[in-house]
Design a protein around this motif. Sequence first.
Motif, mmCIF file in Angstrom:
data_model
loop_
_atom_site.group_PDB
_atom_site.id
_atom_site.type_symbol
_atom_site.label_atom_id
_atom_site.label_comp_id
_atom_site.label_asym_id
_atom_site.label_seq_id
_atom_site.Cartn_x
_atom_site.Cartn_y
_atom_site.Cartn_z
ATOM 1 N N ARG A 82 -8.594 -3.677 2.554
ATOM 2 C CA ARG A 82 -8.602 -2.605 3.552
ATOM 3 C C ARG A 82 -7.203 -2.336 4.084
ATOM 4 N N ARG A 83 -6.420 -3.390 4.273
ATOM 5 C CA ARG A 83 -5.043 -3.197 4.744
ATOM 6 C C ARG A 83 -4.224 -2.391 3.728
ATOM 7 N N ILE A 84 -4.406 -2.702 2.456
ATOM 8 C CA ILE A 84 -3.701 -1.962 1.405
ATOM 9 C C ILE A 84 -4.148 -0.508 1.390
ATOM 10 N N ASP A 85 -5.462 -0.296 1.431
ATOM 11 C CA ASP A 85 -6.001 1.064 1.388
ATOM 12 C C ASP A 85 -5.529 1.885 2.575
ATOM 13 N N ASP A 86 -5.570 1.302 3.777
ATOM 14 C CA ASP A 86 -5.160 2.029 4.979
ATOM 15 C C ASP A 86 -3.689 2.436 4.895
ATOM 16 N N ALA A 87 -2.854 1.521 4.420
ATOM 17 C CA ALA A 87 -1.427 1.821 4.303
ATOM 18 C C ALA A 87 -1.185 2.898 3.255
ATOM 19 N N ALA A 88 -1.929 2.841 2.152
ATOM 20 C CA ALA A 88 -1.777 3.854 1.107
ATOM 21 C C ALA A 88 -2.165 5.230 1.631
ATOM 22 N N GLY A 96 0.803 -1.213 0.000
ATOM 23 C CA GLY A 96 0.000 0.000 0.000
ATOM 24 C C GLY A 96 0.838 1.265 0.000
ATOM 25 N N ARG A 97 1.997 1.212 0.636
ATOM 26 C CA ARG A 97 2.867 2.387 0.703
ATOM 27 C C ARG A 97 3.707 2.576 -0.550
ATOM 28 N N ASN A 98 3.994 1.480 -1.268
ATOM 29 C CA ASN A 98 5.018 1.562 -2.301
ATOM 30 C C ASN A 98 4.661 1.027 -3.681
ATOM 31 N N ALA A 99 3.966 -0.093 -3.769
ATOM 32 C CA ALA A 99 3.840 -0.801 -5.041
ATOM 33 C C ALA A 99 2.757 -0.215 -5.933
#
Length: 208
Positions: free
Chosen positions: A118-124, A95-98
């Motif tokens: 949701r984990r990806i979205d939250d990290a983004a 989420g932060r990088n890719a």
Amino acid sequence: WSLPDDTGFDTFLRASAKTQWSKRRLPQTPPALFPPCAVGTPSSWSWFTIRRVQSPHPLDGRHYRLDGAHPGPRPAHPMQIWLGVGGPRLLGFLGRNADGWVPSNSYFPPEKLPDMQRRIDDAALAADRDPATIVRAYNIFGEITETSTAPFHGPVDQWVEELTGLAVETGMDTFLFGTAEDDAAQAEQFAKEVAPAVRAEVERYRRG
């Protein structure tokens, strides 16, 4: 090849290829060139290695070094990196990088996707990224058959219903279709009968 359209829904046909990987332990050096989020695992360092190969700058990292590497002409456009990860920490890294997420249905069935999304979205969002810029590709192994025997094993109308649900309910926007034997006839049927119907259903849903 892909079949893009203006609804934001893309369908890809998967062609398998055998790739041989060799692993070699490389010298350990200070992670001076990378942000703190990269520090930790060789997997995260490999991501930055691939990114750095696309740039004119050298890499002198903790797990990998590319001093004097000559990757050839720079790409005409930025090359996206999609990750097929599933653990909480790597989903956060993604989420932060890719640029994209590409899970497979054999490892991550549809019911697991919403929480992982949701984990990806939250990290983004925590990294000040727009989650919508991250491709969500689902790698699906199955078969188009006359009768329904299981998820992703059934007639065209079943495939249309399942993929439409994945697009509008779980946020997947790209599908990679593969069969046990890389059946060309199956791929053609998917492209001609399944993909257009799913696009139409997704567009109809989004227009209300």
